[in-house]
Design a protein around this motif. Structure first.
Motif, PDB file in Angstrom:
ATOM      1  N   LEU A   1      48.870  47.619  42.138  1.00 39.20           N
ATOM      2  CA  LEU A   1      49.369  48.872  41.553  1.00 39.20           C
ATOM      3  C   LEU A   1      50.439  48.603  40.495  1.00 39.20           C
ATOM      4  O   LEU A   1      50.452  49.228  39.430  1.00 39.20           O
ATOM      5  N   LEU A   2      51.313  47.657  40.777  1.00 38.94           N
ATOM      6  CA  LEU A   2      52.357  47.320  39.788  1.00 38.94           C
ATOM      7  C   LEU A   2      51.719  46.753  38.528  1.00 38.94           C
ATOM      8  O   LEU A   2      52.037  47.158  37.413  1.00 38.94           O
ATOM      9  N   SER A   3      50.792  45.818  38.725  1.00 43.89           N
ATOM     10  CA  SER A   3      50.144  45.178  37.584  1.00 43.89           C
ATOM     11  C   SER A   3      49.303  46.186  36.798  1.00 43.89           C
ATOM     12  O   SER A   3      49.326  46.204  35.563  1.00 43.89           O
ATOM     13  N   GLY A   4      48.553  47.010  37.518  1.00 47.71           N
ATOM     14  CA  GLY A   4      47.742  48.038  36.854  1.00 47.71           C
ATOM     15  C   GLY A   4      48.611  49.040  36.118  1.00 47.71           C
ATOM     16  O   GLY A   4      48.318  49.428  34.975  1.00 47.71           O
ATOM     17  N   GLY A   5      49.700  49.439  36.756  1.00 44.55           N
ATOM     18  CA  GLY A   5      50.620  50.374  36.116  1.00 44.55           C
ATOM     19  C   GLY A   5      51.247  49.796  34.855  1.00 44.55           C
ATOM     20  O   GLY A   5      51.399  50.471  33.843  1.00 44.55           O
TER      21      GLY A   5
ATOM     22  N   LEU B   1      43.779  51.611  29.166  1.00 42.49           N
ATOM     23  CA  LEU B   1      42.972  51.867  30.368  1.00 42.49           C
ATOM     24  C   LEU B   1      42.255  50.586  30.816  1.00 42.49           C
ATOM     25  O   LEU B   1      42.195  50.271  32.007  1.00 42.49           O
ATOM     26  N   LEU B   2      41.739  49.852  29.822  1.00 44.47           N
ATOM     27  CA  LEU B   2      41.089  48.565  30.147  1.00 44.47           C
ATOM     28  C   LEU B   2      42.097  47.601  30.739  1.00 44.47           C
ATOM     29  O   LEU B   2      41.812  46.880  31.698  1.00 44.47           O
ATOM     30  N   HIS B   3      43.253  47.564  30.138  1.00 39.34           N
ATOM     31  CA  HIS B   3      44.332  46.685  30.580  1.00 39.34           C
ATOM     32  C   HIS B   3      44.708  47.002  32.027  1.00 39.34           C
ATOM     33  O   HIS B   3      44.880  46.109  32.858  1.00 39.34           O
TER      34      HIS B   3
ATOM     35  N   PHE C   1      44.667  45.399  37.520  1.00 40.44           N
ATOM     36  CA  PHE C   1      44.575  45.859  38.912  1.00 40.44           C
ATOM     37  C   PHE C   1      43.661  44.925  39.712  1.00 40.44           C
ATOM     38  O   PHE C   1      44.029  44.441  40.786  1.00 40.44           O
ATOM     39  N   VAL C   2      42.473  44.671  39.175  1.00 34.29           N
ATOM     40  CA  VAL C   2      41.497  43.858  39.896  1.00 34.29           C
ATOM     41  C   VAL C   2      41.975  42.416  40.048  1.00 34.29           C
ATOM     42  O   VAL C   2      41.907  41.829  41.130  1.00 34.29           O
ATOM     43  N   ILE C   3      42.484  41.866  38.955  1.00 32.07           N
ATOM     44  CA  ILE C   3      42.952  40.473  39.004  1.00 32.07           C
ATOM     45  C   ILE C   3      44.077  40.321  40.024  1.00 32.07           C
ATOM     46  O   ILE C   3      44.076  39.383  40.835  1.00 32.07           O
ATOM     47  N   ALA C   4      45.018  41.237  40.036  1.00 32.18           N
ATOM     48  CA  ALA C   4      46.139  41.141  40.980  1.00 32.18           C
ATOM     49  C   ALA C   4      45.672  41.360  42.411  1.00 32.18           C
ATOM     50  O   ALA C   4      46.118  40.680  43.342  1.00 32.18           O
ATOM     51  N   LEU C   5      44.773  42.299  42.597  1.00 33.48           N
ATOM     52  CA  LEU C   5      44.284  42.604  43.947  1.00 33.48           C
ATOM     53  C   LEU C   5      43.618  41.373  44.574  1.00 33.48           C
ATOM     54  O   LEU C   5      43.790  41.081  45.759  1.00 33.48           O
TER      55      LEU C   5
END
Lengths: 169, 132
Positions: free
Chosen positions: A103-107, A141-143, A148-152
């Motif tokens: 969530l942090l990375s996606g945000g 949005l792509l970023h 999100f996926v990479i961090a998860l």
């Protein structure tokens, strides 16, 4: 033996140099993917593993970007956006949930354009900054999705690995 | 999963939705049909060359490529210009082709690449050879 909070040992100098360079290399390899990059993950890992000393590998990464890609407006953005992510990660370092880090990375990815707009206000005014931010939303949005996926998937195993390795040096 | 994490996830999804909506609602409509536009090229030697086009193209990049006024390559964020009207300016030699709308002022710098720039009848675009 580690020195004070921001003084570093010879081994740390080597480690931070290698990690900064690896971050740059990983981003280069993924460069063909629009706005999908491993730098956000690495900056978060540096912050939670090395604490205030994370400024060293981050500085190496930024320096390599500047040297390879030259100078432009984007240099200004890089001077503060990664510091913001590092600070947020450091403040949340007690978090262990992969989803929290995703969530942090996606945000961060989502807000990247807005963060860059701060400098754009001084370059071309509020209207210019707002227009540039809005037109860059698809990239944000792509970023967000990529981060999100990479961090998860990777934050937790890489954090455990880096913490173990750091304790040994 | 803690309550804070769930709230943060919901917040992220909401912000994604709002940003997507803002982008879709603020996008300029394209305009088909014969349009007259002017492209001014300000060269390094100070000369200023105007080009007048009558076109049905919706995006400036497609027009200027077909007219062979610009050369470059497709980058991550759109077309990257390396030459305008035969004069090269690539980032690595300290100069670039700045792309303005209507007037050469910092606030008039285009916010999209030329390939994403919508064309409307009466538009004025300026390519300015600049050092940075």
């Amino acid at each position: 033996m580690k020195n004070s909070k921001v003084g570093i040992t010879v081994r740390e100098i080597a480690l931070f140099g290698v990690l900064g360079a690896l971050t740059f290399a990983a981003k280069l390899v993924m460069g063909w993917l629009p706005n999908i990059e491993p730098a956000s993950l690495m900056v978060m890992l540096f912050a939670v593993t090395f604490g205030k000393k994370c400024i060293y590998p981050i500085a190496v990464y930024i320096a390599m970007e500047f040297l390879v890609y030259g100078f432009g407006i984007w240099n200004v953005y890089y001077l503060y956006v990664w510091a913001i992510l590092a600070l947020a990660s450091y403040l949340l370092r007690q978090q262990r949930s992969p989803l929290s880090w995703a969530l942090l990375s996606g945000g961060f990815g989502l807000m990247f354009g807005a963060l860059c707009a701060i400098a754009d206000v001084f370059i071309g005014g509020v209207g210019y900054a707002a227009s540039k931010w809005v037109t860059g939303i698809p990239f944000d949005l792509l970023h967000c999705g990529g981060n999100f996926v990479i961090a998860l998937l990777l934050f937790k195993p890489l954090r455990e690995l880096m913490e173990k390795l750091y304790q040994r040096i | 999963m803690s309550k804070k994490t769930i709230l943060a996830l919901i917040a992220l999804i909401l912000v994604v939705g709002v940003m997507a909506a803002v982008f879709v609602l603020t996008r300029p409509d394209t305009q088909k049909g014969a349009k007259e536009i002017v492209v001014v090229v300000n060269h390094a030697d100070g000369s200023s060359v105007p080009f007048v086009y009558h076109t049905d193209e919706e995006y400036l990049g497609a027009l200027l490529l077909s007219e062979k006024l610009i050369e470059g390559y497709e980058g991550q964020f759109g077309f990257v210009i390396e030459k305008v009207d035969g004069e090269a300016a690539t980032w690595d030699n300290g100069v670039w082709w700045a792309f303005y709308l209507n007037e050469v002022k910092p606030e008039n710098l285009a916010v999209v690449a030329v390939s994403e720039q919508v064309i409307k009848d009466g538009d004025l675009f300026i390519f300015n050879y600049e050092k940075f």
